[in-house]
Design a protein around this motif. Structure first.
Motif, short mmCIF file in Angstrom:
data_model
loop_
_atom_site.label_atom_id
_atom_site.label_comp_id
_atom_site.label_asym_id
_atom_site.label_seq_id
_atom_site.Cartn_x
_atom_site.Cartn_y
_atom_site.Cartn_z
N THR A 116 25.34 -24.40 -19.47
CA THR A 116 24.08 -24.63 -18.76
C THR A 116 23.18 -23.44 -18.96
O THR A 116 23.61 -22.30 -18.81
CB THR A 116 24.35 -24.87 -17.26
N LEU A 117 21.95 -23.70 -19.34
CA LEU A 117 20.96 -22.64 -19.56
C LEU A 117 20.01 -22.61 -18.40
O LEU A 117 19.45 -23.64 -18.01
CB LEU A 117 20.19 -22.89 -20.87
N SER A 118 19.83 -21.45 -17.86
CA SER A 118 18.88 -21.29 -16.76
C SER A 118 17.90 -20.20 -17.12
O SER A 118 18.27 -19.21 -17.74
CB SER A 118 19.62 -20.91 -15.47
N PRO A 119 16.61 -20.36 -16.81
CA PRO A 119 15.62 -19.32 -17.14
C PRO A 119 15.91 -18.04 -16.41
O PRO A 119 16.42 -18.05 -15.29
CB PRO A 119 14.30 -19.97 -16.68
N PRO A 120 15.65 -16.89 -17.07
CA PRO A 120 15.88 -15.61 -16.39
C PRO A 120 14.96 -15.46 -15.19
O PRO A 120 13.82 -15.91 -15.21
CB PRO A 120 15.54 -14.58 -17.48
N PRO A 121 15.46 -14.84 -14.15
CA PRO A 121 14.61 -14.68 -12.96
C PRO A 121 13.44 -13.76 -13.26
O PRO A 121 13.56 -12.80 -14.01
CB PRO A 121 15.58 -14.05 -11.93
N SER A 122 12.30 -14.11 -12.73
CA SER A 122 11.12 -13.27 -12.91
C SER A 122 11.24 -12.02 -12.06
O SER A 122 11.76 -12.05 -10.95
CB SER A 122 9.86 -14.05 -12.54
N THR A 123 10.76 -10.93 -12.61
CA THR A 123 10.80 -9.64 -11.91
C THR A 123 9.40 -9.20 -11.57
O THR A 123 8.40 -9.73 -12.07
CB THR A 123 11.47 -8.58 -12.79
N ALA A 124 9.33 -8.19 -10.73
CA ALA A 124 8.01 -7.68 -10.31
C ALA A 124 7.25 -7.07 -11.46
O ALA A 124 6.03 -7.04 -11.47
CB ALA A 124 8.20 -6.66 -9.17
N SER A 125 7.99 -6.57 -12.51
CA SER A 125 7.31 -5.94 -13.64
C SER A 125 6.55 -6.93 -14.51
O SER A 125 5.70 -6.56 -15.29
CB SER A 125 8.33 -5.17 -14.50
N ASP A 126 6.91 -8.28 -14.39
CA ASP A 126 6.21 -9.29 -15.18
C ASP A 126 4.83 -9.58 -14.63
O ASP A 126 3.99 -10.16 -15.33
CB ASP A 126 7.03 -10.59 -15.22
N ARG A 127 4.58 -9.26 -13.40
CA ARG A 127 3.30 -9.56 -12.77
C ARG A 127 2.33 -8.40 -12.98
O ARG A 127 2.70 -7.24 -12.91
CB ARG A 127 3.50 -9.84 -11.28
N VAL A 128 1.07 -8.74 -13.24
CA VAL A 128 0.02 -7.74 -13.46
C VAL A 128 -0.91 -7.76 -12.26
O VAL A 128 -1.36 -8.82 -11.81
CB VAL A 128 -0.76 -8.06 -14.76
N SER A 129 -1.19 -6.57 -11.73
CA SER A 129 -2.05 -6.48 -10.55
C SER A 129 -3.49 -6.79 -10.92
O SER A 129 -3.90 -6.71 -12.08
CB SER A 129 -1.94 -5.08 -9.94
N THR A 130 -4.28 -7.15 -9.89
CA THR A 130 -5.69 -7.46 -10.13
C THR A 130 -6.45 -6.23 -10.62
O THR A 130 -7.37 -6.32 -11.41
CB THR A 130 -6.33 -8.02 -8.84
N GLU A 131 -6.01 -5.02 -10.15
CA GLU A 131 -6.67 -3.80 -10.63
C GLU A 131 -6.43 -3.59 -12.13
O GLU A 131 -7.34 -3.16 -12.84
CB GLU A 131 -6.15 -2.59 -9.84
N GLU A 132 -5.20 -3.88 -12.58
CA GLU A 132 -4.93 -3.69 -14.01
C GLU A 132 -5.68 -4.69 -14.87
O GLU A 132 -6.10 -4.37 -15.98
CB GLU A 132 -3.42 -3.78 -14.28
N TRP A 133 -5.84 -5.93 -14.39
CA TRP A 133 -6.64 -6.89 -15.15
C TRP A 133 -8.05 -6.37 -15.33
O TRP A 133 -8.65 -6.49 -16.41
CB TRP A 133 -6.67 -8.24 -14.44
N THR A 134 -8.63 -5.80 -14.29
CA THR A 134 -9.98 -5.24 -14.40
C THR A 134 -10.01 -4.09 -15.40
O THR A 134 -10.90 -3.99 -16.24
CB THR A 134 -10.45 -4.76 -13.02
N TRP A 135 -8.99 -3.18 -15.30
CA TRP A 135 -8.95 -2.03 -16.23
C TRP A 135 -8.80 -2.49 -17.67
O TRP A 135 -9.40 -1.91 -18.58
CB TRP A 135 -7.79 -1.13 -15.83
N LEU A 180 -9.99 -5.15 -19.11
CA LEU A 180 -11.28 -5.61 -19.62
C LEU A 180 -12.14 -4.43 -20.05
O LEU A 180 -12.72 -4.42 -21.14
CB LEU A 180 -12.00 -6.44 -18.56
N VAL A 181 -12.25 -3.41 -19.19
CA VAL A 181 -13.08 -2.25 -19.52
C VAL A 181 -12.47 -1.46 -20.67
O VAL A 181 -13.17 -0.94 -21.54
CB VAL A 181 -13.25 -1.36 -18.26
N ASP A 182 -11.14 -1.38 -20.73
CA ASP A 182 -10.48 -0.66 -21.82
C ASP A 182 -10.73 -1.34 -23.16
O ASP A 182 -10.73 -0.68 -24.20
CB ASP A 182 -8.96 -0.59 -21.54
N ARG A 183 -10.95 -2.65 -23.18
CA ARG A 183 -11.24 -3.38 -24.41
C ARG A 183 -12.70 -3.31 -24.81
O ARG A 183 -13.10 -3.87 -25.83
CB ARG A 183 -10.82 -4.84 -24.28
N GLY A 184 -13.53 -2.59 -24.03
CA GLY A 184 -14.91 -2.38 -24.44
C GLY A 184 -15.95 -3.09 -23.60
O GLY A 184 -17.15 -2.92 -23.85
N PHE A 185 -15.53 -3.90 -22.61
CA PHE A 185 -16.50 -4.56 -21.75
C PHE A 185 -17.09 -3.54 -20.76
O PHE A 185 -16.39 -2.64 -20.27
CB PHE A 185 -15.86 -5.71 -20.97
#
Length: 244
Positions: A141-160, A162-167
């Motif tokens: 039986t194959l089960s997906p690996p449990p998601s960890t906190a490191s897989d989630r990206v904070s809203t602050e990092e999403w903003t950073w 965008l600006v880091d890519r030149g916006f």
């Protein structure tokens, strides 16, 4: 990179623009941006927009000169080497195979013919339901690996990101659906946690130069009065320069 004529041309343009704006060369654009320009050699404003570190403001300011530099410095071609003729090995003659010796008529008659051995009759195999069940391996039986906190990206990092890519901050605010002051707070939070941010991404070169001079004269951190429309970005600028 150093041997490419385009690298030397871009390096000279960066020094010229940095001298005109009275700021360090890395504030115009970084070495990573120059390397991407040399590798990709963009030929249109849309292609320039794909280069990391070139936002809309930099493309409006330097785009024409950058495209002209790329067009005037074609990519170097590697020197083609002539193939030297290689002598083919001379094939060795194949030795003649010995002819088989045919038996005489007397030997053929006197030689007994081999008899075919009788094959044993296989005994029937009796299987029980328990044995059949034991032979079958259990289904995996194959089960997906449990998601960890490191897989989630904070809203602050999403903003950073965008600006880091030149916006610009205004563009990042429009994309995220946030106010520009909220975007600035997100960036302050990320820089204090070790994420790099070039001050030229948050203000024009002349404003960056004025704020650098103001910081040198007011080390206690007093905010300048001008420009008033960018006063909300002063805390972010200080964090970019001091890291705290």
């Amino acid at each position: 990179m150093s041997g490419d004529p385009l690298w030397e041309r871009l390096k000279g343009l960066r020094q010229q623009w940095a001298k005109e704006s009275k700021q360090p060369a890395y504030c115009v654009f970084t070495n990573q941006t120059m390397e991407a320009l040399v590798r990709q050699r963009p030929t249109s404003p849309a292609a320039l927009g794909e280069i990391k570190g070139l936002g809309r403001a930099r493309i409006d300011r330097y785009g024409d000169a950058l495209l002209e530099a790329v067009a005037g410095a074609p990519a170097p071609t590697p020197v083609e080497m002539e193939d030297e003729p290689v002598a083919k090995p001379t094939p060795r003659p194949k030795p003649a195979e010995p002819s088989p010796v045919q038996p005489t008529a007397v030997e053929a008659k006197s030689k007994p013919r081999p008899t075919k051995p009788e094959e044993p009759t296989p005994s029937p195999r009796v299987t029980t339901p328990a044995a059949t069940q034991a032979e079958k391996p259990p289904a995996a039986t194959l089960s997906p690996p449990p998601s960890t906190a490191s897989d989630r990206v904070s809203t602050e990092e999403w903003t950073w990101r965008l600006v880091d890519r030149g916006f610009s901050i205004e563009e990042a605010a429009a994309i995220r659906g946030l106010d520009a002051s909220v975007v600035a707070r997100h960036l302050v939070w990320m820089v204090r946690r070790g994420k790099p941010l070039d001050p030229s991404a948050i203000a024009p070169a002349e404003v960056v130069a004025e704020w650098d001079a103001w910081m040198a004269e007011h080390p206690e951190g007093e905010a300048p009065a001008e420009p008033a429309d960018r006063a909300h970005l002063w805390p972010l600028f200080r964090v970019c320069r001091t890291g705290r």
